[in-house]
Design an enzyme around this catalytic site. Sequence first.
Site, short mmCIF file in Angstrom:
data_model
loop_
_atom_site.label_atom_id
_atom_site.label_comp_id
_atom_site.label_asym_id
_atom_site.label_seq_id
_atom_site.Cartn_x
_atom_site.Cartn_y
_atom_site.Cartn_z
CG HIS A 183 -2.02 -0.96 1.19
ND1 HIS A 183 -3.23 -0.72 0.58
CD2 HIS A 183 -2.08 -2.21 1.67
CE1 HIS A 183 -4.00 -1.79 0.72
NE2 HIS A 183 -3.31 -2.71 1.37
CE LYS B 222 -6.11 13.72 0.34
NZ LYS B 222 -6.32 12.49 -0.42
NE ARG B 223 -3.23 9.75 10.07
CZ ARG B 223 -3.03 8.99 11.13
NH1 ARG B 223 -3.98 8.16 11.53
NH2 ARG B 223 -1.90 9.04 11.81
CE LYS C 166 -2.19 10.61 3.13
NZ LYS C 166 -2.82 9.79 2.08
CB THR D 65 -10.01 5.04 -1.28
OG1 THR D 65 -9.52 5.41 0.00
CG2 THR D 65 -9.34 3.76 -1.74
CE LYS E 213 -13.79 6.18 0.64
NZ LYS E 213 -12.93 6.25 1.83
C1 6GP Z 1 -2.74 3.81 1.90
C2 6GP Z 1 -2.18 4.60 0.73
O1 6GP Z 1 -1.44 5.70 1.22
C3 6GP Z 1 -3.32 5.08 -0.14
O2 6GP Z 1 -2.82 5.72 -1.28
C4 6GP Z 1 -4.19 3.90 -0.56
O3 6GP Z 1 -5.33 4.35 -1.23
C5 6GP Z 1 -4.63 3.11 0.67
O4 6GP Z 1 -3.49 2.70 1.42
C6 6GP Z 1 -5.39 1.86 0.30
O5 6GP Z 1 -4.67 1.09 -0.62
N1 6GP Z 1 -1.67 3.29 2.75
C7 6GP Z 1 -1.84 3.24 4.08
O6 6GP Z 1 -2.85 3.65 4.63
C8 6GP Z 1 -0.76 2.61 4.84
O7 6GP Z 1 -0.77 2.60 6.05
C9 6GP Z 1 1.16 1.25 4.88
O8 6GP Z 1 0.22 2.01 4.17
#
Ligand code: 6GP
Length: 804
Positions: free
Chosen positions: A360, A541-542, A547, A649, A653
Amino acid sequence: MHDGATDTAKQIDGEALRVAMAHSLRYAIGKDPVTATLSDWRLALTRAVRDLVVDPWFAATRRAYAEKRKRVYYLSMEFLIGRLLEDAIHNLGLEAAAREAVAAHGVDYAALVDDEPDAALGNGGLGRLAACFLDSMSTVGVAAHGYGIRYEHGLFRQRFDQGWQGEEPEDWLRQRHAWEFERSEVAYPIGFGGEVSPGEGDGALWTPSDTVLAAAYDTPIPGWRGRWTNTLRLWDAQPVREFDLEPFNRGDYMAAAAPSVFAETISRVLYPDDTTPQGKELRLKQEYFFTAASLADILRRHRAMGLEPRSLAAHAAIQLNDTHPAIAGPELVRLLVDDHGLDFDEAFDVASATLNYTNHTLMPEALERWSTDLMGHALPRHMQIIERIDTRHARETKRPDSVRIVDNGEVRMGDLAFISAHRVNGVSALHTDLMKQTVFAELHALHPEKIVNQTNGVTPRRWLYGCNAGMRRLLTETLGSEEWAADLDRIAALAPLAEDAAFRERFQAIKTDNKRACAAWLEREHGVSVDPTAMFDIQIKRIHEYKRQLMNALETAALYNAIKADPSAEFAPRVKIFGGKAAPGYAMAKLIIKLINDIAATINADPAMKGRLAVAYPANYNVSMAEILIPAADLSEQISTAGKEASGTGNMKFAMNGALTVGTLDGANVEIRDAVGEENIFIFGQTAAEVLATRANGYAPQSFIDADPRLAQVVEQIEAGFFSGGDGERFRAVTENLRGHDWFQVCADFTSYYDRQRVVDDAWAKPEEWTRKAVLNAAGMGVFSSDRTIRGYAAEVWGVTPAC
Ligand code: 6GP
């Protein structure tokens, strides 16, 4: 595709549900209606709805056994579920009945739904994706179990103290969690530490020094119309012995409680701060705890069906959600060798045919590494097996010096997961390509068949049907039935209606209603008043440097300066909304939060900004807040440094709910552009390749500051304390970084971002045109349903055929 005929959900009317609620209140909650609180009524409705989930749940389980379905096991440290009640009501088609039943008891339905605490068992995208996947696996009929940890405290609650982030523990389990079934009979001992002595053949005898119990709690996850229902099984850590009697009798109550303190610490909190050695060790123990319990459960189920351990891969596919459960490789080998007598090579072949791994993020700091000391101390048998997997891989690939799992005193969990997996996937096309070119370049060359792409998606049940009642009605009327919620490709039929003025008007009226509701909520809950006719420009988002919330804040300040400098200039009236939490130990992210809040305070206090620009940063962003903000958005900010956001994601949305995107060519933004058409999205900034080139050519952010007076002015203002009551020191770390390093190239992209925002202003000035684009965005979103994603995993990763 179904059109409702075979739904297994029991149909029940408002009167029957009213009676069921009264019964639950009395006999499950033990309350008299006279004294029942709002929460009691919510629990009563939850129990009544849960009762309706049970039959379809059993039916799905029986069918999975009868049809000998291969099962999918989704192992994830995080499930960012949010609230469950309304989701279940929507999936089961019970909304009208529920509203009627609740009203008959004299209770306000919206307040009741709102009373449910969010299950915040996750940090961000990865955890929310897992929650969307649960919903989709149940909707398309993949026989699946989610496995995770039943954290007593989920993601911390954020508050602002004079604009600084403060953290408080979250306590969702303070109230009874009415969805779950406690399975006290399902508990596995999980060991840590201790000694290993040689056993027979490849086997060994591990005698752990500490043991805790993993106890199961099950939550049923009903899919659309109850056609299929899966289980989310969360593990709670419990002591093998509650307490020690001898110290207790001596009066040493603390010592007596020690065993339960050790055990319960493991499932106490989501993501302990891992900057200390103790924190690191706890995190590793959490990972092993839930992975080992899940694998024990999977093998037990497999054996209970009369099957041999060596046939596991034919009957089960295990998905590792990032590297957090990557210890599954060595653990499965350990179980097969030490407990079931397979030899090492055979065991590894079974494990690597069963496991799959999703990556991810490419951010190096997020790719887990554990020191061999810690691993050897906490999991001595696993350390041996990891060494052996490493040696075998090096021998087989004849590359003893290139990729090593154990390297420089560390175990590289990404490489371990890759090597232990049948398939490895990225989460957007761009991310998957970058995986092949960067982090996994060498492994990809050795195993070119392993990496596949599965672009993320989001569940349209929660993120459209559930959170946007106006759009739901419009879509259902336009598309002829509610089935679009389980077959989002149907939404493409909106595209021609983008040319229809009457349709556009209705579409726009829904957006306006949602914005009004959002503005009322902002006023009520957060004390900010905003103009609902202005453009709602939202970044949620975080908080992370990549970001680039900082770039958004700088642009906001530059826009403020521009309006001040020329009050007659035409800019679209905007409400900038930020939402998100920073990791408690991430100082720079916390400073960025304070900067946003300082800029917000300055702008909101300036009477000249009235009706032109306002900034809101509601505290404690979570899933439920997203459900309010997303349907109200006009503009979606997806502005990460290209190459850094694996997918995103939130971007999907927003577009689904008719927001236009301003974004970089990063993550799934690339695919969103392809789906909605270049002319309906505001792309700006450098591409991933350009970002790399800029860096390679000796990036000097100062030269970009010098080249754009708008940026220079804002940076100077921050340095002079303009937004912070004259305190020029406060944001020094931010401005020094901007002028000096600026790793995420905020300065390099600022000009292009600012200019693109002015093109957004021009588009806003033509409302008909804007709405046309908004309709086309929604119409293009079929492909971003997580149902599509799950069908992709089913076909290309798991080898299963969905039942629905
Ligand atoms: C996140 C990614 O930053 C995001 O781009 C992606 O949409 C989401 O995963 C689902 O695939 N990654 C995380 O939240 C994370 O903790 C280790 O990665």
